[in-house]
Design an enzyme around this catalytic site. Structure first.
Site, short mmCIF file in Angstrom:
data_model
loop_
_atom_site.label_atom_id
_atom_site.label_comp_id
_atom_site.label_asym_id
_atom_site.label_seq_id
_atom_site.Cartn_x
_atom_site.Cartn_y
_atom_site.Cartn_z
N HIS A 23 0.82 -1.20 0.00
CA HIS A 23 0.00 0.00 0.00
C HIS A 23 0.86 1.26 0.00
O HIS A 23 0.40 2.33 -0.40
CB HIS A 23 -0.93 -0.02 1.22
N ASN A 69 -5.59 6.92 3.37
CA ASN A 69 -6.96 7.35 3.10
C ASN A 69 -7.28 8.77 3.56
O ASN A 69 -8.35 9.29 3.25
CB ASN A 69 -7.95 6.36 3.71
N ASN A 123 -9.02 5.42 -2.40
CA ASN A 123 -9.38 6.34 -1.31
C ASN A 123 -8.34 7.43 -1.07
O ASN A 123 -8.69 8.55 -0.70
CB ASN A 123 -9.66 5.56 -0.03
#
Length: 191
Positions: A23, A69, A123
């Site tokens: 990520h 996010n 996001n």
């Protein structure tokens, strides 16, 4: 020759807990990009939303300090600080924000460059788009991390939050080379 001031930002999750997770592929690539572009070591910059900054005469690289996010507000703050550091109105108009991020729908080692458009479910990009002033266009560089077989949200979360393998880290070094070419083209106004 046209030279555009560039602010290259990566979004991901903060270190050290999330260093080299899938990520945070944007951060991993930006760390390697520093070597390709010959910028100085990263240091924490309070004016740039306490993110990590590596600035040379030619390139400014910045890593968001926040969770993916909710990265929009720090990106917007750092971008405003960068713009305020530019001396001429021409440079401020020509300046370009480039956001490097992970891309789940792209094979590991591939990159996708896009200007404008939707966040496509990402996001972190949604947060950035919501925080920037209306009409702020920026270039996105998606770094492929592949997708796990499952579409279950818990499986996807576990997948993107896992540490990269040594082979994947090697791939990210190669990706940084590809991204360096893209960044150079954007700076010259070719892309």
């Amino acid at each position: 020759m046209f030279i555009r001031p560039l602010f290259v930002a990566s979004i991901g999750n903060p270190s050290p807990a999330y260093t080299n997770t899938l990520h945070s592929a944007g951060h991993t690539v930006l760390t390697n990009l520093r070597t390709w572009l010959l910028t100085p070591p990263f240091t924490k910059s309070r004016p740039h939303a306490s993110g990590l900054l590596s600035a040379s005469q030619d390139y400014t690289l910045w890593q968001s300090p926040s969770l993916m996010n909710v990265s929009g507000k720090p990106v917007a703050t750092a971008w405003r600080t960068f713009l305020s550091s530019l001396s001429s109105p021409e440079d401020k108009r020509a300046a370009r924000l480039v956001v490097v991020h992970d891309e789940l729908e792209l094979a590991t080692g591939k990159i996708k460059v896009r200007d404008g458009g939707s966040a496509r479910g990402h996001n972190g990009l949604k947060s950035v788009m919501a925080a920037l002033p209306a009409g702020t266009d920026f270039t996105r560089v998606g770094v492929g991390i592949g997708r796990c077989a499952s579409r279950e949200s818990s499986d996807v979360a576990a997948y993107v939050l896992r540490k990269m393998t040594p082979q994947e880290l090697d791939v990210m070094e190669d990706v940084a080379g590809q991204v360096s070419e893209v960044v150079r083209e954007i700076r010259r106004g070719v892309r």
